[in-house]
Design an enzyme around this catalytic site. Structure first.
Site, short mmCIF file in Angstrom:
data_model
loop_
_atom_site.label_atom_id
_atom_site.label_comp_id
_atom_site.label_asym_id
_atom_site.label_seq_id
_atom_site.Cartn_x
_atom_site.Cartn_y
_atom_site.Cartn_z
N SER A 234 -6.07 3.90 4.17
CA SER A 234 -5.47 3.02 3.15
C SER A 234 -6.54 2.28 2.37
O SER A 234 -6.40 1.10 2.02
CB SER A 234 -4.50 2.02 3.80
OG SER A 234 -3.64 1.46 2.83
N SER B 4 0.80 -1.23 0.00
CA SER B 4 0.00 0.00 0.00
C SER B 4 0.83 1.28 0.00
O SER B 4 0.26 2.38 -0.08
CB SER B 4 -0.95 0.01 1.20
OG SER B 4 -2.06 -0.82 0.96
N LYS C 58 0.00 3.66 -2.72
CA LYS C 58 -1.03 4.70 -2.62
C LYS C 58 -0.44 6.09 -2.47
O LYS C 58 -1.15 7.10 -2.64
CB LYS C 58 -1.98 4.40 -1.46
CG LYS C 58 -2.81 3.13 -1.66
CD LYS C 58 -3.81 2.96 -0.53
CE LYS C 58 -4.70 1.74 -0.74
NZ LYS C 58 -4.06 0.48 -0.32
#
Length: 382
Positions: free
Chosen positions: A121, A58, A61
Site C-alpha cells: 500500500s 487506500s 489504490k
C-alpha cells in the site's frame, strides 16, 4: 423445470446490475456502509448505505493498480521498465502514511512498483507510477476519474492516486465492489498479486494488511484502507467452489472489526446463496416478426449465459419472460440487442439479460419493403 412465458411487448425495466436481495435477514454491522455482491452476476446480496459517498482511503489504490495493469496488458508498459522515485513522490518515512521505501532518485521496475502499491500500500509507489505514466499525478487522477466513469462508478471522484485525505475524494461501497469486479475479470494475469502476504524491497519486508489472507484460504484479495477520516475499510474477494463473492466494508471502528465483519458477510453469503444457470447462451428461445427483411422472422437468444444468484433451493421457482421490441425492422445484425430475458422469483424481478438476434436479417428489395409498408399501415388501423 424453469417456466417461460410467451413473447411480450417491449417494456422498459429498471436496471438490475445490482439486484435487490430477496432475503430479509442480512447481517447488522457497525460501519458506515457495506455491500456483498456476487462476482459473476453482479447481484447485490446485502447492503447498507451502498450508494453513500465516503472517503475510501487506500482502497483508492485499486484504481491506481487497475490502470497500471491495463497498460501492462496493452503493451503500453513493460514489467521490467524502470520507474524513478522523484522527490514529489518520495516517502520520507512519516508514520502517517504507508510506503514502499524506494530511495530518492532510485528506481524500481513497474512490476515491483505494482507490488508496492497492492501489497505494501505504498503511497510513494502509487505517486511514482502516476508520474511515470501521466507526467504528473494530477493528469493521472484525471485518467482515474475517466476510467471510473467508463466502468460505471457513478458516485466516485478521485483527487489523488493514494487515498490520502483530500476534500472531494469520495467513493461508495457499490463503486468499490464494481472496481474489484473489473480487476478480477480484466486483470486476471496480475490478480494473484492481491493475495500475496508479503513483499520485500530494498531489504525491507512488509506484510499485507488484509488479515483474512492469513486466516481464510478462500480469500484472495483485494485491498485495505485506513485514515482517521475514513475509518477502517476493506474490499475482499473470496471463492468457494464455483461461487465468488465480493464484499466492501467502509468505516469500521477497528482493524479487527473490518476483518470480523467481512468474515460474517462472506459466511452469510456463501451459506444462503447459490448461482444457477437460468438459460445457456446461443440457444433459440423464440422467433420474432421482422418487417422489411429478406426473411420474415428472426431467431432470438442470449449472447452470454444467463446466470442468477438466489437463495439456495429456489432455482425451480424461477420464472422467465421474453420481452421483445415491437415491430423489428430489417436490417438486423447478428448479436444486435432486440429485447431482454427477465427472471423473477416470487413475483419479484431479480435479474435480466439482453436478448439478441442469433442470425442476421438483411433488408429486402424495394417492392417487398413496399408490401410490408402497406401491411403495417392496415395493421395499425385495426
Amino acid at each position: 423445470m424453469i417456466r417461460k412465458s410467451s413473447l411480450a411487448a417491449f417494456i422498459l425495466l429498471p436496471s438490475l446490475s445490482y439486484a435487490a436481495t430477496v432475503l430479509t435477514n442480512p447481517p447488522e454491522l457497525n460501519n458506515n456502509a457495506y455491500i456483498l455482491m456476487d462476482y459473476e452476476t453482479g447481484q447485490v446480496l446485502a447492503a447498507k448505505n451502498e450508494n453513500n459517498q465516503y472517503a475510501p482511503a487506500s482502497m483508492t489504490k485499486m484504481m491506481t493498480s487497475y490502470l497500471v495493469e491495463q497498460k501492462l496488458l496493452k503493451g503500453e508498459l513493460t514489467e521490467d521498465e524502470q520507474v524513478r522515485m522523484n522527490e514529489s513522490a518520495w516517502c520520507r518515512g512519516s508514520s502517517r502514511e504507508s510506503c514502499m521505501y524506494v530511495p530518492l532518485n532510485g528506481t524500481a521496475t513497474v512490476l515491483e512498483m505494482l507490488r508496492g502499491v497492492i501489497v505494501q500500500s505504498g503511497n510513494d509507489a502509487s505517486k511514482a507510477l502516476a508520474e511515470h505514466i501521466a507526467g504528473n499525478e494530477g493528469t493521472f487522477v484525471h485518467m482515474m476519474n475517466e476510467e471510473a466513469k467508463r466502468i460505471g462508478m457513478t458516485n466516485t471522484h478521485f483527487v489523488n492516486s493514494t487515498g490520502m485525505p483530500a476534500e472531494g475524494h469520495l467513493s461508495t461501497a457499490k463503486d468499490m465492489a464494481l472496481l474489484a469486479q473489473h480487476i478480477i475479470k480484466d486483470s486476471s494475469k496480475y490478480y494473484p498479486i492481491y493475495s500475496e502476504k508479503e513483499f520485500t524491497f530494498n531489504g525491507i519486508k512488509q506484510g499485507n494488511r488484509n488479515a483474512l489472507l492469513y486466516t481464510d484460504p478462500s480469500v484472495d484479495g483485494l485491498k485495505t484502507g485506513h485514515t482517521d477520516e475514513a475509518g477502517f475499510c476493506l474490499t475482499t474477494s473470496a471463492k468457494r467452489g464455483p461461487m465468488r463473492l465480493i464484499s466492501v466494508i467502509m468505516g469500521a471502528p477497528s482493524m479487527n472489526e473490518r476483518a470480523k465483519q467481512t468474515r460474517e458477510l462472506l459466511s452469510w453469503g456463501f451459506s444462503n446463496f447459490e448461482t444457477v444457470n437460468v438459460q445457456p447462451a446461443n440457444q433459440s428461445l423464440a422467433k420474432a416478426k421482422v418487417w422489411f427483411g429478406q426473411e420474415n422472422e428472426v431467431l432470438i437468444g442470449l449472447a452470454e449465459n444467463f446466470n442468477v444468484t438466489m437463495p439456495k433451493g429456489q432455482a425451480s421457482n424461477i420464472k422467465t419472460q421474453l420481452v421483445v421490441q415491437p415491430k423489428l425492422n430489417a436490417p438486423l445484425a447478428q448479436g444486435q440487442v432486440i429485447g431482454k430475458l427477465v427472471a423473477s422469483l416470487d413475483g419479484k424481478v431479480i435479474a435480466e439479460k439482453p436478448l439478441v438476434a442469433l442470425k442476421p436479417v438483411e433488408e429486402a428489395g424495394f417492392f417487398s419493403r413496399m408490401i410490408d409498408h402497406i401491411k403495417q399501415f392496415f395493421s395499425n388501423l385495426f
